[in-house]
Structures are given as structure tokens and as C-alpha cells.
Design an enzyme around this catalytic site. Sequence first.
Site, PDB file in Angstrom:
ATOM      1  N   SER A 157       0.833  -1.205   0.000  1.00  0.00           N
ATOM      2  CA  SER A 157       0.000   0.000   0.000  1.00  0.00           C
ATOM      3  C   SER A 157       0.864   1.250   0.000  1.00  0.00           C
ATOM      4  O   SER A 157       1.973   1.260   0.563  1.00  0.00           O
ATOM      5  CB  SER A 157      -0.898   0.002   1.243  1.00  0.00           C
ATOM      6  OG  SER A 157      -1.519   1.261   1.419  1.00  0.00           O
ATOM      7  N   TYR A 191      -2.580  -0.228   9.963  1.00  0.00           N
ATOM      8  CA  TYR A 191      -2.707  -0.783   8.613  1.00  0.00           C
ATOM      9  C   TYR A 191      -1.398  -0.640   7.847  1.00  0.00           C
ATOM     10  O   TYR A 191      -0.889  -1.599   7.250  1.00  0.00           O
ATOM     11  CB  TYR A 191      -3.848  -0.087   7.874  1.00  0.00           C
ATOM     12  CG  TYR A 191      -3.936  -0.455   6.414  1.00  0.00           C
ATOM     13  CD1 TYR A 191      -4.317  -1.731   6.019  1.00  0.00           C
ATOM     14  CD2 TYR A 191      -3.625   0.478   5.425  1.00  0.00           C
ATOM     15  CE1 TYR A 191      -4.390  -2.078   4.670  1.00  0.00           C
ATOM     16  CE2 TYR A 191      -3.691   0.140   4.085  1.00  0.00           C
ATOM     17  CZ  TYR A 191      -4.077  -1.138   3.709  1.00  0.00           C
ATOM     18  OH  TYR A 191      -4.140  -1.484   2.381  1.00  0.00           O
TER      19      TYR A 191
END
Length: 341
Positions: free
Chosen positions: A136, A161
Site C-alpha cells: 500500500s 494498517y
Amino acid sequence: MDYKPLDLNKTYLITGVAGFIGHFLAKKLLDQGCTVIGIDNMNSYYDVNLKIARLDLLYPYDKFTFLKCDISNKKELFNVYEEYRPNVVFNLAAQAGVRYSLENPDAYIQSNIVGFTNILEACRMHPVDHLIYASSSSVYGSNKKVPFEETDSVDHPVSLYAATKKSNELIAHTYSHLYGIPATGLRFFTVYGPMGRPDMAYFGFTDKYFKSEPIHIYNNKDFDNDLYRDFTYIDDIVLGIERLISVPPQEDVPHTVYNIGNNNPEKLMNFIHELENALTQALNREVSFNKVYEPMKPGDVPATYASTDKLFKAINFKPETSIKNGLSNFANWYVDYYKKL
């Protein structure tokens, strides 16, 4: 480096196949005659009906097999590898979302750490030609240098995350070093499009419009500190992944990461304006969001976008879909899917 056409004799395993990127990747491979095994745990992080709708579009393909399976369940996952012997694996299963990680950190550890390690263990026990996994853009944290390059430091994540995605890259590198697993991590930059994730801003803004609710924009109304973001259309993402299949890392440690983004940052307000225009066209009536402006949050970075030079060098590709066309496709799908006409 040139990419090669897909090998139709190979078996392709996609985890998170009922997810946004997983669905479109599966359809792309199936359209070309590939054998695709898709797994998903069908969790309720967002509307399961949307996941079911994505799967319903894949079931008609003879070469598609769906298995309900959670990658954090090692035994279940190993059974899939043992039965189907995948040649290429795409790990797109993950607990997504930054804010949700504040409420439910366990979900991120289970899926993104335990689950991903299980994937690597399965690839060690049942060797594959190439493992491609989702990282990501969030790994860049609060980096201020733009565009973000793969060689930049990513040692300061600002969410759990992001920390789990950085951990994925480290663990994958270690397994590639120890066991020779060819692995490629993809740092996705704000993927959008039809059948997208409802927790993404563009989707949420559209939901709020139809509920006659205001949208909250964390930006100064005079736009002195306008936010720039890299919005990457789903078809571009999938084409990039497809071309990378035949280009596994060749280094001594066969692991690498690529940014996969638009390399063409858009002002957040321009993106919102284009979304209003797309909905105006789809509905054939004027659409204007009720906007509530709030100060930029501490830690917000004014600009985040990807350098795609490394990806272009590897596969001679960079995303090209304009936000006008991409948002038009999303708006038309949304209006049809939710029967808003």
C-alpha cells in the site's frame, strides 16, 4: 524488460477474489482463458451483497472455482494449495482501511500478518513461479518528499494498517532470501472505479449525496493548502498486475516492490468536482454536493503520489485513464446498481 502473454496452462490463485481488485483481476484472467482459483472469507467489513454481486459475475466462467477460505486458517489454506497446485499466486486478501484499525486491531494482525505469513509458508511448501501481493502507498507514512519512490524510507508508518503492509514487505523479503520465493509487492495508490469499496471517499461522497447528507472535506475552504492525491483507475491497476506476472524478480534475493499509481496527482477539489459532473451526466440532472469544510487533520500530507519510473522500466507501462472517464464509469455503475434513476 518485456512481459509475455499469459500461460493458459498455469493455474492462478487469487486471494480476496470477492474484493474490488481481486474481482477485476479474476475477470481479466478468465476472459483470456486462464484457470482461476479464487478464495475469500466474505467478511462483513463492508456490504457483503457487493462481494456476492462481484462473484456472481465470475461464476459463469467454466475455469473459475470459488472457495470460501480465510487465509489466517493455515490448514484450510494449505488444503487449497495441495489440491489445486497454483503456479501464480496473487495475495489481495487483507483487512483494509486506516480508521478501522483503531477500532479493531486484531483483524489486521490476523489477516495481514498471520494470513500473509501463511501464504508465504504455503508458497514455500508448494513452490510457485511468482507471488504478487498487495502492499500500500500508506507505507510512506508522513513522508513529505514527492513523488514517492520505492527507495524512500518507509520506517515511520502512521497507522496500524500501514505497519502491517510494511511488515508484509519485510517478511516477503526474508522468505525470498531464505527460500528463493519470487515475490513482488505492489504499493497501490487510491484505487477507484465501478464496484469499488464503499469505505473509499468517492463512494462515501456519492452515498451521502443520495441520503441528502453533507460531505466533510478536510481542507481549507480557500484551498491555500489544497490536497493532491494519486487516483488510480481499476483497469490500469489490473493491466499492470497482468503484465508483471511474467516478470518475477531476478535478483539474488528475488523480491521487489513497485509503486502502482497514476503519477498524475489531482487536487482533491478537482476530483470532487469531476465526481459531481459524472453524477450529473449519469442522472441527467444537476448534482452539487453539500460541502462542509474542516481543517486539515494533523499529520495530513499535502501531496501523495507515486513515481512510476521503476514500473515503467520493468513492463513499459503506466496508468493512463483520466479521472473524468474513470469517475464517469463509476457514476454510471452506481446509478444502475443502486437503481437511483
